[in-house]
Design a protein around this motif. Structure first.
Motif, PDB file in Angstrom:
ATOM      1  N   ALA A  34       0.842  -1.050   0.319  1.00  0.00           N
ATOM      2  CA  ALA A  34      -0.105  -0.179  -0.075  1.00  0.00           C
ATOM      3  C   ALA A  34       0.814   1.237  -0.281  1.00  0.00           C
ATOM      4  O   ALA A  34       0.801   2.019  -0.881  1.00  0.00           O
ATOM      5  N   TRP A  35       2.250   1.285   1.012  1.00  0.00           N
ATOM      6  CA  TRP A  35       3.075   2.600   1.131  1.00  0.00           C
ATOM      7  C   TRP A  35       4.021   2.644  -0.101  1.00  0.00           C
ATOM      8  O   TRP A  35       3.712   4.133  -0.702  1.00  0.00           O
ATOM      9  N   TYR A  36       4.268   1.569  -1.218  1.00  0.00           N
ATOM     10  CA  TYR A  36       4.752   1.724  -1.851  1.00  0.00           C
ATOM     11  C   TYR A  36       3.985   2.514  -3.376  1.00  0.00           C
ATOM     12  O   TYR A  36       3.967   2.982  -4.067  1.00  0.00           O
ATOM     13  N   THR A  37       2.561   1.795  -3.646  1.00  0.00           N
ATOM     14  CA  THR A  37       1.784   2.125  -3.887  1.00  0.00           C
ATOM     15  C   THR A  37       1.274   3.794  -4.251  1.00  0.00           C
ATOM     16  O   THR A  37       1.714   4.462  -5.151  1.00  0.00           O
ATOM     17  N   GLU A  38       0.681   3.706  -3.004  1.00  0.00           N
ATOM     18  CA  GLU A  38       0.530   5.330  -2.653  1.00  0.00           C
ATOM     19  C   GLU A  38       1.430   6.070  -3.009  1.00  0.00           C
ATOM     20  O   GLU A  38       1.778   7.623  -3.386  1.00  0.00           O
ATOM     21  N   PHE A  39       2.544   6.082  -2.145  1.00  0.00           N
ATOM     22  CA  PHE A  39       3.766   6.900  -1.723  1.00  0.00           C
ATOM     23  C   PHE A  39       4.655   7.381  -3.645  1.00  0.00           C
ATOM     24  O   PHE A  39       5.244   8.496  -4.301  1.00  0.00           O
ATOM     25  N   PHE A  40       5.045   5.909  -5.169  1.00  0.00           N
ATOM     26  CA  PHE A  40       5.180   6.143  -5.839  1.00  0.00           C
ATOM     27  C   PHE A  40       4.225   6.425  -6.956  1.00  0.00           C
ATOM     28  O   PHE A  40       4.503   6.641  -7.775  1.00  0.00           O
ATOM     29  N   GLY A  41       2.362   6.138  -6.037  1.00  0.00           N
ATOM     30  CA  GLY A  41       2.037   6.073  -7.257  1.00  0.00           C
ATOM     31  C   GLY A  41       1.824   5.409  -8.174  1.00  0.00           C
ATOM     32  O   GLY A  41       1.378   5.940  -9.330  1.00  0.00           O
ATOM     33  N   GLY A  42       1.414   4.309  -8.175  1.00  0.00           N
ATOM     34  CA  GLY A  42       2.190   2.892  -8.743  1.00  0.00           C
ATOM     35  C   GLY A  42       0.990   1.917  -8.863  1.00  0.00           C
ATOM     36  O   GLY A  42      -0.157   2.240  -8.247  1.00  0.00           O
TER      37      GLY A  42
END
Length: 166
Positions: A34-42
């Motif tokens: 969830a963090w990688y998806t939201e932070f990096f916009g992935g």
């Protein structure tokens, strides 16, 4: 990256290599994805919960693997069973990974995004430390450092000489 030709390389060719993905081990797959998806916009490209013998041999106790694709990078986020003996939390698996941006303004936006997600309270951080200030070295290179939810360090940098060639 290209290397000189040797006897195993066809005539007229050079050996080349590129980065395909960055593997990130986590104790909390959902939090990390969830963090990688939201932070990096992935976006999540795929998820696995069944693995080959080779994968289980190389990553004992693996329970889940998700590919997050963002900012031209693939992040393979994976978790292991609680019975797997993890290294101590302060044992770094790599010192840091450097991500480059096109402008100093983008650098500030990445720093602001990290801070906004941190204060949102939606994520648990192993190292709940704020990102560093943006610093500029004598060559005009600007950068800051921040930790992901697992305590892995990322550098975000703007290198003016490289950005001119984009």
């Amino acid at each position: 990256m290209s290397l000189p030709v040797d006897e195993t390389t066809p005539p007229g060719r050079t050996l080349q290599v590129g980065l395909h993905h960055l593997a990130v081990e986590t104790a909390d797959l959902h939090n990390c994805v969830a963090w990688y998806t939201e932070f990096f916009g992935g976006t999540v490209a795929w998820t696995l919960d069944a693995f080959s013998d080779l994968t289980r041999e190389r990553l004992p106790g693996i329970t889940g693997l998700t590919e997050v694709v963002a900012v031209g990078t693939r992040f393979h986020v994976f978790s292991r069973s609680t019975s797997y003996a993890r290294p101590r939390p302060d044992t770094l698996q790599f010192q840091h990974v450097c991500m480059t941006v096109g402008t100093v303004g983008e650098l500030q936006q990445w720093r602001n995004r990290w801070q906004a997600l941190f204060v949102s309270g939606r994520y648990v951080f192993t190292r709940p430390e704020p990102p560093t200030e943006i610093v500029v070295d004598s060559d005009g290179v600007s950068s800051f450092y921040a930790y992901d939810v697992n305590g892995l360090e990322y550098e975000f940098t703007h290198i003016p000489a490289e950005a001119e060639g984009r």
